[in-house]
Design a protein around this motif. Structure first.
Motif, PDB file in Angstrom:
ATOM      1  N   ASN A 126      34.385  48.713  40.885  1.00  0.00           N
ATOM      2  CA  ASN A 126      34.920  48.128  39.381  1.00  0.00           C
ATOM      3  C   ASN A 126      35.942  47.424  39.334  1.00  0.00           C
ATOM      4  OD1 ASN A 126      34.618  47.958  36.592  1.00  0.00           O
ATOM      5  ND2 ASN A 126      35.379  49.871  36.196  1.00  0.00           N
ATOM      6  N   PHE A 127      36.080  46.442  38.521  1.00  0.00           N
ATOM      7  CA  PHE A 127      37.215  45.667  38.253  1.00  0.00           C
ATOM      8  C   PHE A 127      37.401  45.389  36.772  1.00  0.00           C
ATOM      9  CE2 PHE A 127      39.371  41.587  37.870  1.00  0.00           C
ATOM     10  CZ  PHE A 127      40.581  41.933  38.247  1.00  0.00           C
ATOM     11  N   SER A 128      38.417  45.379  36.190  1.00  0.00           N
ATOM     12  CA  SER A 128      38.810  44.988  34.959  1.00  0.00           C
ATOM     13  C   SER A 128      39.918  44.565  34.665  1.00  0.00           C
ATOM     14  CB  SER A 128      38.629  46.237  33.988  1.00  0.00           C
ATOM     15  OG  SER A 128      39.750  47.257  34.196  1.00  0.00           O
ATOM     16  N   MET A 129      40.204  43.706  33.514  1.00  0.00           N
ATOM     17  CA  MET A 129      41.528  42.830  33.396  1.00  0.00           C
ATOM     18  C   MET A 129      41.666  42.878  32.018  1.00  0.00           C
ATOM     19  SD  MET A 129      42.174  39.057  34.985  1.00  0.00           S
ATOM     20  CE  MET A 129      41.118  38.209  33.939  1.00  0.00           C
ATOM     21  N   VAL A 187      43.894  40.728  29.154  1.00  0.00           N
ATOM     22  CA  VAL A 187      44.984  39.481  28.969  1.00  0.00           C
ATOM     23  C   VAL A 187      45.494  39.516  27.580  1.00  0.00           C
ATOM     24  CG1 VAL A 187      45.626  37.144  29.711  1.00  0.00           C
ATOM     25  CG2 VAL A 187      43.890  38.298  31.146  1.00  0.00           C
ATOM     26  N   ASP A 188      46.661  39.789  27.243  1.00  0.00           N
ATOM     27  CA  ASP A 188      47.182  39.590  25.827  1.00  0.00           C
ATOM     28  C   ASP A 188      46.039  40.296  24.723  1.00  0.00           C
ATOM     29  OD1 ASP A 188      49.157  39.156  24.019  1.00  0.00           O
ATOM     30  OD2 ASP A 188      48.246  36.989  23.760  1.00  0.00           O
ATOM     31  N   GLY A 189      45.459  41.481  25.254  1.00  0.00           N
ATOM     32  CA  GLY A 189      44.492  42.107  24.326  1.00  0.00           C
ATOM     33  C   GLY A 189      43.145  42.072  24.506  1.00  0.00           C
ATOM     34  N   MET A 190      42.802  40.992  25.406  1.00  0.00           N
ATOM     35  CA  MET A 190      41.446  40.649  25.508  1.00  0.00           C
ATOM     36  C   MET A 190      41.077  41.309  26.740  1.00  0.00           C
ATOM     37  SD  MET A 190      39.368  36.861  26.014  1.00  0.00           S
ATOM     38  CE  MET A 190      39.580  36.710  24.195  1.00  0.00           C
ATOM     39  N   THR A 191      40.117  42.129  26.782  1.00  0.00           N
ATOM     40  CA  THR A 191      39.444  42.832  27.961  1.00  0.00           C
ATOM     41  C   THR A 191      38.247  42.105  28.735  1.00  0.00           C
ATOM     42  OG1 THR A 191      40.351  44.817  27.187  1.00  0.00           O
ATOM     43  CG2 THR A 191      38.676  44.964  28.722  1.00  0.00           C
ATOM     44  N   PHE A 192      38.382  42.005  29.889  1.00  0.00           N
ATOM     45  CA  PHE A 192      37.278  41.776  30.769  1.00  0.00           C
ATOM     46  C   PHE A 192      36.517  42.822  31.789  1.00  0.00           C
ATOM     47  CE2 PHE A 192      39.719  37.956  29.871  1.00  0.00           C
ATOM     48  CZ  PHE A 192      39.022  37.037  30.043  1.00  0.00           C
ATOM     49  N   SER A 193      35.520  43.039  31.443  1.00  0.00           N
ATOM     50  CA  SER A 193      34.871  44.092  32.143  1.00  0.00           C
ATOM     51  C   SER A 193      33.593  43.785  33.125  1.00  0.00           C
ATOM     52  CB  SER A 193      34.249  45.235  31.216  1.00  0.00           C
ATOM     53  OG  SER A 193      33.426  44.715  30.439  1.00  0.00           O
ATOM     54  N   SER A 194      33.363  44.709  34.079  1.00  0.00           N
ATOM     55  CA  SER A 194      32.395  44.040  35.334  1.00  0.00           C
ATOM     56  C   SER A 194      31.053  44.714  35.117  1.00  0.00           C
ATOM     57  CB  SER A 194      33.336  44.252  36.793  1.00  0.00           C
ATOM     58  OG  SER A 194      33.250  45.882  36.717  1.00  0.00           O
ATOM     59  N   SER A 195      30.044  44.025  35.854  1.00  0.00           N
ATOM     60  CA  SER A 195      28.966  44.410  36.009  1.00  0.00           C
ATOM     61  C   SER A 195      28.468  43.958  37.363  1.00  0.00           C
ATOM     62  CB  SER A 195      27.915  44.081  34.993  1.00  0.00           C
ATOM     63  OG  SER A 195      27.842  42.743  34.713  1.00  0.00           O
ATOM     64  N   ILE A 196      27.270  44.548  38.088  1.00  0.00           N
ATOM     65  CA  ILE A 196      26.773  44.138  39.302  1.00  0.00           C
ATOM     66  C   ILE A 196      25.560  43.282  39.013  1.00  0.00           C
ATOM     67  CG2 ILE A 196      26.292  45.015  41.561  1.00  0.00           C
ATOM     68  CD1 ILE A 196      29.086  45.179  41.305  1.00  0.00           C
ATOM     69  N   LYS A 197      25.545  41.966  39.764  1.00  0.00           N
ATOM     70  CA  LYS A 197      24.370  41.429  39.423  1.00  0.00           C
ATOM     71  C   LYS A 197      23.824  41.166  40.814  1.00  0.00           C
ATOM     72  CE  LYS A 197      24.555  41.150  34.870  1.00  0.00           C
ATOM     73  NZ  LYS A 197      23.844  41.551  34.208  1.00  0.00           N
ATOM     74  N   GLU A 198      22.520  40.665  41.127  1.00  0.00           N
ATOM     75  CA  GLU A 198      21.890  40.242  42.124  1.00  0.00           C
ATOM     76  C   GLU A 198      22.729  38.902  42.704  1.00  0.00           C
ATOM     77  OE1 GLU A 198      19.624  38.007  44.926  1.00  0.00           O
ATOM     78  OE2 GLU A 198      19.733  37.543  42.687  1.00  0.00           O
ATOM     79  N   LYS A 199      22.946  38.615  43.639  1.00  0.00           N
ATOM     80  CA  LYS A 199      23.713  37.321  44.059  1.00  0.00           C
ATOM     81  C   LYS A 199      23.420  36.188  43.713  1.00  0.00           C
ATOM     82  CE  LYS A 199      26.176  37.357  47.750  1.00  0.00           C
ATOM     83  NZ  LYS A 199      26.884  37.256  49.287  1.00  0.00           N
ATOM     84  N   THR A 200      22.086  35.956  43.645  1.00  0.00           N
ATOM     85  CA  THR A 200      21.517  34.390  43.117  1.00  0.00           C
ATOM     86  C   THR A 200      21.748  34.582  41.499  1.00  0.00           C
ATOM     87  OG1 THR A 200      19.191  35.476  42.780  1.00  0.00           O
ATOM     88  CG2 THR A 200      19.875  34.305  44.911  1.00  0.00           C
ATOM     89  N   VAL A 201      21.593  35.551  40.862  1.00  0.00           N
ATOM     90  CA  VAL A 201      22.184  35.764  39.405  1.00  0.00           C
ATOM     91  C   VAL A 201      23.469  35.326  39.221  1.00  0.00           C
ATOM     92  CG1 VAL A 201      22.036  36.907  37.320  1.00  0.00           C
ATOM     93  CG2 VAL A 201      20.223  37.096  38.926  1.00  0.00           C
ATOM     94  N   GLY A 202      24.194  35.999  40.069  1.00  0.00           N
ATOM     95  CA  GLY A 202      25.616  35.799  40.026  1.00  0.00           C
ATOM     96  C   GLY A 202      25.963  34.481  40.306  1.00  0.00           C
ATOM     97  N   ARG A 203      25.472  33.640  41.281  1.00  0.00           N
ATOM     98  CA  ARG A 203      25.857  32.326  41.558  1.00  0.00           C
ATOM     99  C   ARG A 203      25.311  31.192  40.158  1.00  0.00           C
ATOM    100  NH1 ARG A 203      22.988  32.204  47.408  1.00  0.00           N
ATOM    101  NH2 ARG A 203      24.982  32.667  48.693  1.00  0.00           N
ATOM    102  N   VAL A 204      24.470  31.669  39.588  1.00  0.00           N
ATOM    103  CA  VAL A 204      24.014  30.899  38.412  1.00  0.00           C
ATOM    104  C   VAL A 204      25.198  31.200  37.044  1.00  0.00           C
ATOM    105  CG1 VAL A 204      22.542  30.769  36.156  1.00  0.00           C
ATOM    106  CG2 VAL A 204      21.654  30.853  38.558  1.00  0.00           C
ATOM    107  N   ALA A 248      26.624  40.502  43.459  1.00  0.00           N
ATOM    108  CA  ALA A 248      28.178  39.728  43.029  1.00  0.00           C
ATOM    109  C   ALA A 248      28.640  40.701  41.888  1.00  0.00           C
ATOM    110  CB  ALA A 248      27.893  38.454  42.881  1.00  0.00           C
ATOM    111  N   MET A 249      29.878  40.704  41.743  1.00  0.00           N
ATOM    112  CA  MET A 249      30.249  41.332  40.567  1.00  0.00           C
ATOM    113  C   MET A 249      30.599  40.417  39.411  1.00  0.00           C
ATOM    114  SD  MET A 249      33.689  43.741  40.015  1.00  0.00           S
ATOM    115  CE  MET A 249      32.833  45.197  40.846  1.00  0.00           C
ATOM    116  N   VAL A 250      30.070  40.452  38.320  1.00  0.00           N
ATOM    117  CA  VAL A 250      30.107  39.625  37.208  1.00  0.00           C
ATOM    118  C   VAL A 250      31.430  40.328  36.251  1.00  0.00           C
ATOM    119  CG1 VAL A 250      29.250  38.424  35.215  1.00  0.00           C
ATOM    120  CG2 VAL A 250      27.964  38.955  37.376  1.00  0.00           C
ATOM    121  N   ILE A 251      32.361  39.355  35.882  1.00  0.00           N
ATOM    122  CA  ILE A 251      33.597  39.942  35.072  1.00  0.00           C
ATOM    123  C   ILE A 251      33.558  39.133  33.803  1.00  0.00           C
ATOM    124  CG2 ILE A 251      35.928  40.432  34.820  1.00  0.00           C
ATOM    125  CD1 ILE A 251      35.671  40.192  38.015  1.00  0.00           C
ATOM    126  N   GLU A 252      33.196  39.679  32.783  1.00  0.00           N
ATOM    127  CA  GLU A 252      33.354  38.759  31.367  1.00  0.00           C
ATOM    128  C   GLU A 252      34.130  39.749  30.167  1.00  0.00           C
ATOM    129  OE1 GLU A 252      29.323  38.163  30.276  1.00  0.00           O
ATOM    130  OE2 GLU A 252      28.558  40.009  31.145  1.00  0.00           O
TER     131      GLU A 252
END
Length: 949
Positions: A122-125, A127-144, A631-635
């Motif tokens: 897991n990774f989260s961030m 920034v000035d009140g806006m939170t980015f959280s993570s999810s795990i995706k298949e690598k090809t999806v992550g590349r897109v 890949a870990m997608v962080i949004e």
């Protein structure tokens, strides 16, 4: 010369002189981690040398004694690390909070080191009140998703390798004045027992003083804790700061230095917290068949018997003594081997095989480890002088033959253990060069009772190959880092396998409700280690699990039985707030995925590999962990910004991928994991930075056919020649020991001869810049950068640029690499791709080198000798055998040679069809034009300087 001439169809080397001060670099798709240091961007893709930037950045990071005011206005508010270890399953959280008190925006970097082999979960961030959280995706999806993010100009971070046994996770964000940012990273790992204990390492590297610095480690072991201590890794600076509380089954280590205690000295602004905090412990063990822990539908079986007699061993040490082992590597290896030989027991048998391009043996058969034999073997090892190439295939087959022959003659104790320990620092350069063929040869000849262990020294070795070799033959591989600690690393590894206690260890769980058991058959068990087996069960059908272990000890055949019940563990865990109730599930998943990754690398067919891949992917997504297939997608909450955490490669010993750059990347020059850096300086006026043309009018080159084209500026002539050699040979192109610059090229052959001639090309190029301690290896697959102990690998699939001190490496996707040394020299390498199913041709490289007065008068090599232009005279031009190719006589270096006029290709402006270049061709491998014979330019290793007569 044999009738089937082997020709070098290589790459072109160009030389040019430049008076410009700037240069142009492709910028599309560049990774965000690029360090500009000495260069400022004037316009898109155009840079100028500006040394002040480097000093400015380093003062910000605290590397220089000069400290700027802005550096103190970015504050680490808190730095917290929390680890919980439940029955060897460790979960770690790293959290930091940073405040930008500066009046200008700052780039804040979150850069932490995690153990190799750990899974990021897991990774989260925020920034000035806006939170980015993570999810795990298949690598090809992550590349897109990554491509979409990059197209929008969004930020990306990276995961990379930097230390002996650590990997780096890094991301960067721009923080506005007065804003706050919080990072939080979670990862998990299994603690493996080595030499009688477990080690938990936390790399603490805040980079600066933190207002609140807290590290907590909780250890919960249902078996009980036998001992625990925290070694002093801070040279006494934090004496008394770590607080240890230890009970029978749990312990707590607290490290909370005040700001004053963090300072290197009483009036220092630098932090002393820049080391590993290490916790060493072992668990209490009853004299039974291990510990079976059963919980939540999973079980874990720990097995580590101690009080047994050692099994005699038959051991072959196979030592690389090629030229690349010269110096500290060989000295340290000899030192380690002398200690290792002294540790052999009287009932052990051994011998030593050493190899370069030839293979030698100290004894042609195994001998008993008597004092006299050990002393003689030590004398033999001390006399070794490294030289020549690397014949790994023949060396291993010789060792296997010695063991097989001894077994055939009945000279081995039937209860003994047979081991081969390979120590090498390079790829094969002599004999069989195809790695898959070597692997097949070893597999076909080695017997089931022999284990092969591989130790790869340094970064030049193909560690993935060694790992496959050992995994396929009942052993393990380990990377040994080539430095002053090589000797201790070798001895430590040997100690792990020096005392076999059991062989043919088999774990059985007879009930049909037990499923999905991890590896349960083990060739050997060594003293001080631990075997861990996990699996699933149906709790509605079973309240306890039975295990039956069979094994062979030094004295007898063993049958051991134990039972594991769920109630006791459930009651214990319910009372411990720091215990992880999912530790059995996590440990089972960790073992299973790593086992599947190993099986995938050895899969015999593509169908088997696809099946294993699907299973790994499914488990990675289910257990929310980053593996080589995810890949870990962080949004953020709005889903409009993304970053990707790519997985470490299957080889957890080296380097990692990126968030998501998709390659192994360059380590930062700044060691801190929270490192604010200023916004880029304002561009300088364009007229102050003349642009250097990347396509110079006159150069020397080596490319396709005919290989070498030497441009002589004074004569305004192109002189060409071929080199008739064979695949695997390494040719020195430029060797200048005085300036410390080296360029070598290794040949690769066509798939089959054409018109009775085997064409050869440059398949690999090696650059070495001694003053920067920089090695660059370019192949048709990857670009590898080694800066001291740091290694980075770039892909041809991306456009990228990386700066190490004064060396700038620019990659243009699937086209070229440009290496610029400060503003003085520039080397260009072209990539030539062919159709994958081409019946004859292979991918190869072309290289263009500029002439420059920066080389010393003693520069040599096939190209280096022409840095100082020889006088030539071409006369008596006349018709040749081919009307389109006239002949002439050429006087050069006191020789008179016949040359032929023709057209050759320059591929810089048109990589497919090339541009015609007029050239005078010298026959017989450049005889008379080059100094000596072309074979004088062979070198044993990719980074060997030419020893000119």
């Amino acid at each position: 010369m044999p009738s089937k001439m082997k020709r070098l169809t290589c790459c072109l080397i160009w030389f040019f002189l430049s008076e410009s001060q700037g240069f142009e670099i492709p910028t599309s798709g560049l990774p965000e981690f690029t360090e500009y240091e000495d260069f400022v961007e004037l316009a898109p893709g155009k840079f100028q040398f500006v040394p002040e930037i480097r000093r400015y950045q380093r003062s910000i990071s605290g590397e220089s004694g000069e400290v700027m005011k802005d550096a103190d206005q970015v504050t680490i508010y808190s730095y917290k690390v929390q680890s919980t270890i439940t029955s060897r399953m460790a979960n770690t959280i790293i959290q930091t909070k940073v405040v930008n008190n500066s009046p200008r925006p700052q780039n804040v970097v979150f850069d932490v080191q995690i153990p190799k082999g750990a899974f990021i979960s897991n990774f989260s961030m925020t920034v000035d009140g806006m939170t980015f959280s993570s999810s795990i995706k298949e690598k090809t999806v992550g590349r897109v998703l990554y491509s979409q993010a990059r197209a929008k100009g969004k930020t990306a971070g990276l995961v990379r390798s930097r230390a002996l046994d650590m990997e780096n996770f890094k991301t960067e964000v721009n923080v506005l004045p007065g804003a706050k940012v919080q990072f939080e990273l979670h990862y998990q790992e299994v603690k493996w027992r080595k030499l009688g204990s477990y080690e938990h390492r936390l790399h603490l590297q805040p980079g600066r003083l933190a207002k609140h610095l807290e590290v907590d480690v909780w250890i919960i072991e249902p078996q009980g804790i036998k001992f625990l201590h925290v070694p002093d890794t801070f040279d006494g600076h934090f004496d008394g700061v770590p607080v240890i509380s230890k009970g029978k089954q749990k312990a707590h280590i607290s490290f909370k230095p005040t700001v004053a205690q963090q300072r290197k000295c009483s009036n220092c602004s630098e932090t002393a917290v820049d080391r590993e905090l290490v916790v060493v412990y072992d668990v209490a063990r009853e004299e039974k068949a291990g510990e079976l822990e059963v919980f939540n539908g999973y079980f874990v079986h720990f097995f580590a018997p101690e009080n047994m007699d050692p099994i005699p061993k038959n051991i072959l040490f196979v030592i690389d003594v090629s030229g690349s082992m010269w110096g500290i590597k060989m000295k340290q290896t000899v030192e380690a081997m002398k200690t290792i030989l002294d540790d052999l027991r009287p009932d052990d048998q051994f011998s030593v095989v050493d190899f370069n391009h030839n293979v030698r043996t100290w004894r042609n058969d195994l001998v008993s480890a008597t004092k006299a034999q050990i002393a003689d073997a030590k004398k033999y090892i001390e006399k070794i002088q490294p030289s020549g190439g690397t014949n790994i295939n023949e060396a291993l087959l010789r060792a296997i033959f010695i063991l097989n022959e001894a077994s055939n003659l009945g000279l081995l104790d039937p209860n003994s253990v047979s081991l081969i320990i390979l120590v090498s620092d390079g790829d094969p350069t002599v004999g069989e060069l195809k790695l898959s063929k070597i692997q097949k040869n070893v597999k076909q000849n080695i017997r089931d009772n022999i284990s092969l262990f591989s130790l790869g020294i340094g970064f030049d070795v193909d560690y993935d190959f060694l790992k496959r070799l050992s995994n396929d033959n009942r052993g393990i591989a380990q990377r040994i880092y080539g430095n002053q600690e090589t000797s201790s690393q070798l001895k430590k590894f040997y100690n792990q396998v020096s005392t076999p206690l059991l062989r043919n260890v088999q774990f059985n769980y007879p009930h049909t409700s037990v499923t999905d058991v991890t590896q349960n058959s083990f060739h050997n068990y060594f003293k001080g280690s631990e075997i861990v087996v996990a699996g699933k069960f149906d709790p509605e059908k079973l309240e306890q699990i039975q295990s039956i272990i069979t094994a062979t000890s030094a004295n007898t055949e063993l049958v051991l039985e134990t039972l594991g019940q769920m109630d006791d563990l459930e009651d214990f865990l319910s009372k411990e707030k720091h215990a992880d109730p999912d530790f059995t599930k996590k440990l089972w998943a960790y073992l299973t995925i790593n086992q599947l990754l190993a099986e995938r690398s050895l899969a015999p067919t593509a169908a088997d590999k696809r099946k294993i891949t699907r299973t790994i992917l499914q488990m990675s997504l289910e257990h929310h962990i980053v593996t080589p297939l995810t890949a870990m997608v962080i949004e953020n909450d709005a889903g409009d910004e993304r970053m990707l955490a790519d997985s470490p490669p299957q080889d957890h010993s080296c380097c990692s991928g990126a968030l998501y750059y998709g390659s192994k990347v360059a380590p930062s020059s700044v060691p801190s994991w929270v490192n604010p850096s200023p916004m880029p300086m304002a561009p300088m006026p364009a007229q102050s930075a003349p642009v250097l043309e990347m396509t110079p009018p006159h150069v020397m080159r080596v490319e396709n056919d005919p290989h070498f084209i030497i441009f002589l500026p004074k004569s305004q002539k192109n002189i060409c020649f071929n080199i008739d050699s064979e695949p695997g040979k390494i040719l020195n192109l430029v060797s200048d020991p005085e300036s410390g610059i080296l360029i070598n090229g290794q040949l690769v052959g066509a798939k089959k001869p054409e018109n009775e001639k085997l064409r050869t090309y440059f398949g690999k190029l090696g650059f070495y810049f001694r003053s920067e301690d920089m090695k660059i290896e370019i192949s048709t697959k990857t670009i590898t950068l080694s800066h001291g102990p740091r290694v980075s690998i770039l892909s041809w699939a991306d456009t990228a640029r990386v700066l190490f001190q004064r060396v700038l490496v620019s990659v243009k996707k699937e086209k070229s690499v440009t290496i610029t040394l400060a503003k003085e020299m520039s080397f260009s390498i072209l990539l030539h791709r062919v159709w994958k199913k081409h019946p004859i041709n292979v991918d190869f490289l072309g290289i263009y080198i500029p002439p420059t007065n920066k080389f010393s008068p003693n520069a040599h090599g096939l190209i280096g000798q022409f840095m100082h232009e020889p006088k030539i005279r071409i006369f008596n031009e006349r018709p040749g055998k081919d009307p389109a190719k006239p002949e002439a006589s050429m006087e050069v270096k006191g020789h008179k040679v016949i040359v032929t006029r023709g057209l050759q290709k320059d591929y810089r402006t048109d990589i497919v069809f090339g541009t015609d270049v007029p050239c005078w061709f010298v026959h017989n491998s450049g005889k008379g034009f080059i100094d000596g014979h072309y074979k004088d330019y062979f070198v044993p290793q990719l980074y060997s300087f030419l020893q000119w007569p």
